[in-house]
Design an enzyme around this catalytic site. Structure first.
Site, PDB file in Angstrom:
ATOM      1  N   THR A  23       0.805  -1.237   0.000  1.00  0.00           N
ATOM      2  CA  THR A  23       0.000   0.000   0.000  1.00  0.00           C
ATOM      3  C   THR A  23       0.832   1.278   0.000  1.00  0.00           C
ATOM      4  O   THR A  23       0.314   2.351   0.315  1.00  0.00           O
ATOM      5  CB  THR A  23      -0.926   0.051   1.239  1.00  0.00           C
ATOM      6  OG1 THR A  23      -0.109   0.130   2.417  1.00  0.00           O
ATOM      7  CG2 THR A  23      -1.832  -1.149   1.324  1.00  0.00           C
ATOM      8  N   TRP A  24       2.122   1.164  -0.324  1.00  0.00           N
ATOM      9  CA  TRP A  24       2.948   2.368  -0.379  1.00  0.00           C
ATOM     10  C   TRP A  24       2.405   3.277  -1.481  1.00  0.00           C
ATOM     11  O   TRP A  24       2.101   2.783  -2.578  1.00  0.00           O
ATOM     12  CB  TRP A  24       4.403   1.984  -0.659  1.00  0.00           C
ATOM     13  CG  TRP A  24       5.393   3.074  -0.354  1.00  0.00           C
ATOM     14  CD1 TRP A  24       5.172   4.220   0.346  1.00  0.00           C
ATOM     15  CD2 TRP A  24       6.776   3.092  -0.727  1.00  0.00           C
ATOM     16  NE1 TRP A  24       6.340   4.950   0.433  1.00  0.00           N
ATOM     17  CE2 TRP A  24       7.333   4.284  -0.219  1.00  0.00           C
ATOM     18  CE3 TRP A  24       7.606   2.203  -1.440  1.00  0.00           C
ATOM     19  CZ2 TRP A  24       8.683   4.623  -0.406  1.00  0.00           C
ATOM     20  CZ3 TRP A  24       8.930   2.533  -1.627  1.00  0.00           C
ATOM     21  CH2 TRP A  24       9.460   3.747  -1.107  1.00  0.00           C
ATOM     22  N   ASP A  52      -0.203  -4.853   3.776  1.00  0.00           N
ATOM     23  CA  ASP A  52       1.035  -4.294   4.332  1.00  0.00           C
ATOM     24  C   ASP A  52       1.007  -2.776   4.255  1.00  0.00           C
ATOM     25  O   ASP A  52       0.841  -2.204   3.184  1.00  0.00           O
ATOM     26  CB  ASP A  52       2.231  -4.823   3.515  1.00  0.00           C
ATOM     27  CG  ASP A  52       3.546  -4.220   4.009  1.00  0.00           C
ATOM     28  OD1 ASP A  52       4.039  -4.687   5.046  1.00  0.00           O
ATOM     29  OD2 ASP A  52       4.053  -3.275   3.374  1.00  0.00           O
ATOM     30  N   TYR A  57       4.164   5.557   5.404  1.00  0.00           N
ATOM     31  CA  TYR A  57       3.514   5.746   4.108  1.00  0.00           C
ATOM     32  C   TYR A  57       2.531   6.911   4.144  1.00  0.00           C
ATOM     33  O   TYR A  57       1.476   6.832   4.779  1.00  0.00           O
ATOM     34  CB  TYR A  57       2.810   4.456   3.649  1.00  0.00           C
ATOM     35  CG  TYR A  57       3.751   3.276   3.460  1.00  0.00           C
ATOM     36  CD1 TYR A  57       5.134   3.459   3.365  1.00  0.00           C
ATOM     37  CD2 TYR A  57       3.276   1.977   3.381  1.00  0.00           C
ATOM     38  CE1 TYR A  57       6.000   2.384   3.195  1.00  0.00           C
ATOM     39  CE2 TYR A  57       4.140   0.892   3.210  1.00  0.00           C
ATOM     40  CZ  TYR A  57       5.496   1.115   3.126  1.00  0.00           C
ATOM     41  OH  TYR A  57       6.350   0.041   2.961  1.00  0.00           O
ATOM     42  N   TYR A 195       9.226  -7.538  -0.831  1.00  0.00           N
ATOM     43  CA  TYR A 195       8.627  -6.266  -1.255  1.00  0.00           C
ATOM     44  C   TYR A 195       9.127  -5.860  -2.630  1.00  0.00           C
ATOM     45  O   TYR A 195      10.151  -6.365  -3.093  1.00  0.00           O
ATOM     46  CB  TYR A 195       8.785  -5.180  -0.192  1.00  0.00           C
ATOM     47  CG  TYR A 195      10.132  -4.515   0.039  1.00  0.00           C
ATOM     48  CD1 TYR A 195      10.710  -3.669  -0.907  1.00  0.00           C
ATOM     49  CD2 TYR A 195      10.783  -4.659   1.255  1.00  0.00           C
ATOM     50  CE1 TYR A 195      11.908  -3.023  -0.650  1.00  0.00           C
ATOM     51  CE2 TYR A 195      11.992  -4.010   1.517  1.00  0.00           C
ATOM     52  CZ  TYR A 195      12.550  -3.184   0.555  1.00  0.00           C
ATOM     53  OH  TYR A 195      13.733  -2.532   0.802  1.00  0.00           O
ATOM     54  N   LEU A 198       7.359  -6.622  -8.107  1.00  0.00           N
ATOM     55  CA  LEU A 198       7.191  -6.252  -9.521  1.00  0.00           C
ATOM     56  C   LEU A 198       8.251  -5.234  -9.931  1.00  0.00           C
ATOM     57  O   LEU A 198       8.124  -4.579 -10.963  1.00  0.00           O
ATOM     58  CB  LEU A 198       5.785  -5.662  -9.747  1.00  0.00           C
ATOM     59  CG  LEU A 198       4.613  -6.563  -9.329  1.00  0.00           C
ATOM     60  CD1 LEU A 198       3.288  -5.817  -9.433  1.00  0.00           C
ATOM     61  CD2 LEU A 198       4.585  -7.810 -10.196  1.00  0.00           C
TER      62      LEU A 198
HETATM   63  P1  NDP Z   1       5.754  -3.190  -6.650  1.00  0.00           P
HETATM   64  O1  NDP Z   1       6.907  -3.966  -7.154  1.00  0.00           O
HETATM   65  O2  NDP Z   1       4.692  -3.896  -5.929  1.00  0.00           O
HETATM   66  O3  NDP Z   1       5.157  -2.365  -7.874  1.00  0.00           O
HETATM   67  C1  NDP Z   1       4.086  -1.483  -7.736  1.00  0.00           C
HETATM   68  C2  NDP Z   1       3.806  -0.857  -9.078  1.00  0.00           C
HETATM   69  O4  NDP Z   1       3.373  -1.870  -9.980  1.00  0.00           O
HETATM   70  C3  NDP Z   1       2.713   0.197  -9.056  1.00  0.00           C
HETATM   71  O5  NDP Z   1       3.130   1.216  -9.934  1.00  0.00           O
HETATM   72  C4  NDP Z   1       1.496  -0.543  -9.616  1.00  0.00           C
HETATM   73  O6  NDP Z   1       0.661   0.319 -10.331  1.00  0.00           O
HETATM   74  C5  NDP Z   1       2.122  -1.497 -10.580  1.00  0.00           C
HETATM   75  N1  NDP Z   1       1.329  -2.716 -10.789  1.00  0.00           N
HETATM   76  C6  NDP Z   1       0.837  -3.559  -9.860  1.00  0.00           C
HETATM   77  N2  NDP Z   1       0.179  -4.590 -10.422  1.00  0.00           N
HETATM   78  C7  NDP Z   1       0.245  -4.386 -11.753  1.00  0.00           C
HETATM   79  C8  NDP Z   1      -0.257  -5.091 -12.875  1.00  0.00           C
HETATM   80  N3  NDP Z   1      -0.941  -6.227 -12.717  1.00  0.00           N
HETATM   81  N4  NDP Z   1      -0.011  -4.584 -14.118  1.00  0.00           N
HETATM   82  C9  NDP Z   1       0.690  -3.444 -14.272  1.00  0.00           C
HETATM   83  N5  NDP Z   1       1.198  -2.729 -13.260  1.00  0.00           N
HETATM   84  C10 NDP Z   1       0.975  -3.201 -11.994  1.00  0.00           C
HETATM   85  O7  NDP Z   1       6.390  -2.010  -5.780  1.00  0.00           O
HETATM   86  P2  NDP Z   1       6.256  -1.476  -4.297  1.00  0.00           P
HETATM   87  O8  NDP Z   1       7.519  -0.763  -4.029  1.00  0.00           O
HETATM   88  O9  NDP Z   1       4.990  -0.776  -4.087  1.00  0.00           O
HETATM   89  O10 NDP Z   1       6.302  -2.792  -3.367  1.00  0.00           O
HETATM   90  C11 NDP Z   1       5.157  -3.439  -2.892  1.00  0.00           C
HETATM   91  C12 NDP Z   1       4.889  -3.141  -1.424  1.00  0.00           C
HETATM   92  O11 NDP Z   1       5.976  -3.567  -0.615  1.00  0.00           O
HETATM   93  C13 NDP Z   1       4.779  -1.646  -1.089  1.00  0.00           C
HETATM   94  O12 NDP Z   1       3.575  -1.086  -1.545  1.00  0.00           O
HETATM   95  C14 NDP Z   1       4.955  -1.699   0.407  1.00  0.00           C
HETATM   96  O13 NDP Z   1       3.767  -2.137   1.025  1.00  0.00           O
HETATM   97  C15 NDP Z   1       6.076  -2.719   0.525  1.00  0.00           C
HETATM   98  N6  NDP Z   1       7.425  -2.102   0.552  1.00  0.00           N
HETATM   99  C16 NDP Z   1       8.172  -2.207   1.697  1.00  0.00           C
HETATM  100  C17 NDP Z   1       9.428  -1.634   1.812  1.00  0.00           C
HETATM  101  C18 NDP Z   1      10.187  -1.769   3.074  1.00  0.00           C
HETATM  102  O14 NDP Z   1      11.193  -1.072   3.260  1.00  0.00           O
HETATM  103  N7  NDP Z   1       9.800  -2.643   3.967  1.00  0.00           N
HETATM  104  C19 NDP Z   1      10.023  -0.869   0.696  1.00  0.00           C
HETATM  105  C20 NDP Z   1       9.204  -0.883  -0.504  1.00  0.00           C
HETATM  106  C21 NDP Z   1       7.970  -1.489  -0.543  1.00  0.00           C
HETATM  107  P3  NDP Z   1      -0.842   0.669  -9.832  1.00  0.00           P
HETATM  108  O15 NDP Z   1      -0.708   1.224  -8.469  1.00  0.00           O
HETATM  109  O16 NDP Z   1      -1.305   1.637 -10.867  1.00  0.00           O
HETATM  110  O17 NDP Z   1      -1.633  -0.605  -9.840  1.00  0.00           O
END
Ligand code: NDP
Length: 286
Positions: A23-24, A52, A57, A195, A198
């Protein structure tokens, strides 16, 4: 290809889904709010029933949005939040936790993570986390962005072995944890929460999704390259992934990727295209 179970069992009996919801950057734009909430609720319905979030965030805006999304379905969700390192002990930890609970509209977290290691001694964080468990505000605790030496230090502390998970960066383009951290965690029965599975959005991801091997494997499954990335990230028994998706369409695609099983031949091909490092590299972080 080995069929993977769709759940991960924690030593205390809790069951985690192999895919959860990140949910970042959610809750940042009013115009996206309704769709983001609908996306999270659909994800839970489709079995991605782990959400998460973190106090960091949007400085609480993500937690507020999650609070809205879990209204009426709180008990169906495994709720995870994280504390800033500088708040991770004593009264500050209790205050942070209570503020998160308030924003999330719940009386307990299923899992509370130290977001990354700061300067507060780990002993104090463990003590504070254990006190939160004792008071019922959290069911269990874990860490994030801990490399192997950090984990080793943690497990030497009294109570440190109660650490339930380590949340770290992991995707096809960043395989450093496979060399040492992942086997170490598996050996200690501590699941990895991957995390950015993608590879976020941007040029690094493009290098993965536009790769010929990834595209060929995707075509073979009638899937998208991102679905291959996601299926790859949870191919090991002790790894769950938390992709962030802000739309129902993306959530549906991600949930479907959880059902996709890559053959051992396909895994070899991906190894060939994106080799695992054969030496110890420092933990990748965002
Ligand atoms: P992700 O690798 O999950 O990628 C997210 C991106 O992918 C967004 O732009 C989303 O777009 C896009 N996306 C998702 N599903 C699809 C799909 N089916 N087709 C095309 N595009 C898609 O990156 P995050 O960095 O957000 O990592 C996931 C989560 O991990 C975070 O949200 C957070 O909760 C956690 N995290 C934790 C960290 C830590 O330090 N502990 C650091 C980084 C992340 P859209 O929103 O438009 O769907």
């Amino acid at each position: 290809s080995k069929p993977v179970s769709d759940k991960i069992l924690l030593p205390d009996g809790a069951m985690l889904p192999r895919l959860g919801l990140g949910t970042w950057f959610m809750g940042e734009h009013a115009a996206n709010r309704a769709e983001e909430i609908a996306a999270l609720r659909l994800g839970v319905e489709l079995g991605m029933n782990l959400i998460d979030t973190a106090e960091m965030y949007g400085e609480g805006r993500s937690e507020e949005l999650v609070g809205e999304a879990v209204k009426g379905i709180r008990d169906d969700v495994f709720l995870v939040s994280k504390v800033y390192p500088h708040n991770a002990a004593g009264a500050g930890l209790i205050r942070s936790c209570e503020a998160s609970l308030k924003r999330l509209g719940t009386d307990h977290l299923d899992l509370y993570l130290l977001h990354w290691r700061g300067t507060i001694p780990l002993e104090e964080t463990v003590e504070g986390m254990e006190a939160l468990v004792a008071s019922g505000k959290i069911a269990r605790w874990g860490v994030s962005n801990f490399d192997t030496p950090d984990m080793q230090e943690l497990l030497r502390i009294p109570g440190g072995n109660h650490c339930a998970v380590n949340q770290v960066l992991y995707h096809l383009g960043s395989r450093g944890i496979e060399h040492e951290l992942l086997p170490w965690l598996s050996g200690h029965k501590i699941p990895v929460m991957a995390y950015s599975p993608l590879a976020q959005a941007g040029t690094l991801r493009k290098g993965l999704t536009e790769n010929e091997t990834v595209q060929r494997i995707a075509r073979g499954h009638g899937a998208t390259p991102l679905q291959i990335l996601l299926a790859w990230s949870i191919r090991e028994a002790d790894v769950l992934a938390i992709p962030k998706a802000g739309t129902r369409q993306h959530v549906e695609e991600n949930a479907a990727a959880g059902k996709l099983v890559l053959t051992s031949d396909e895994l070899w091909q991906l190894d060939d295209a994106f080799p695992q490092p054969s030496w110890k590299v420092p933990l990748d972080m965002i």
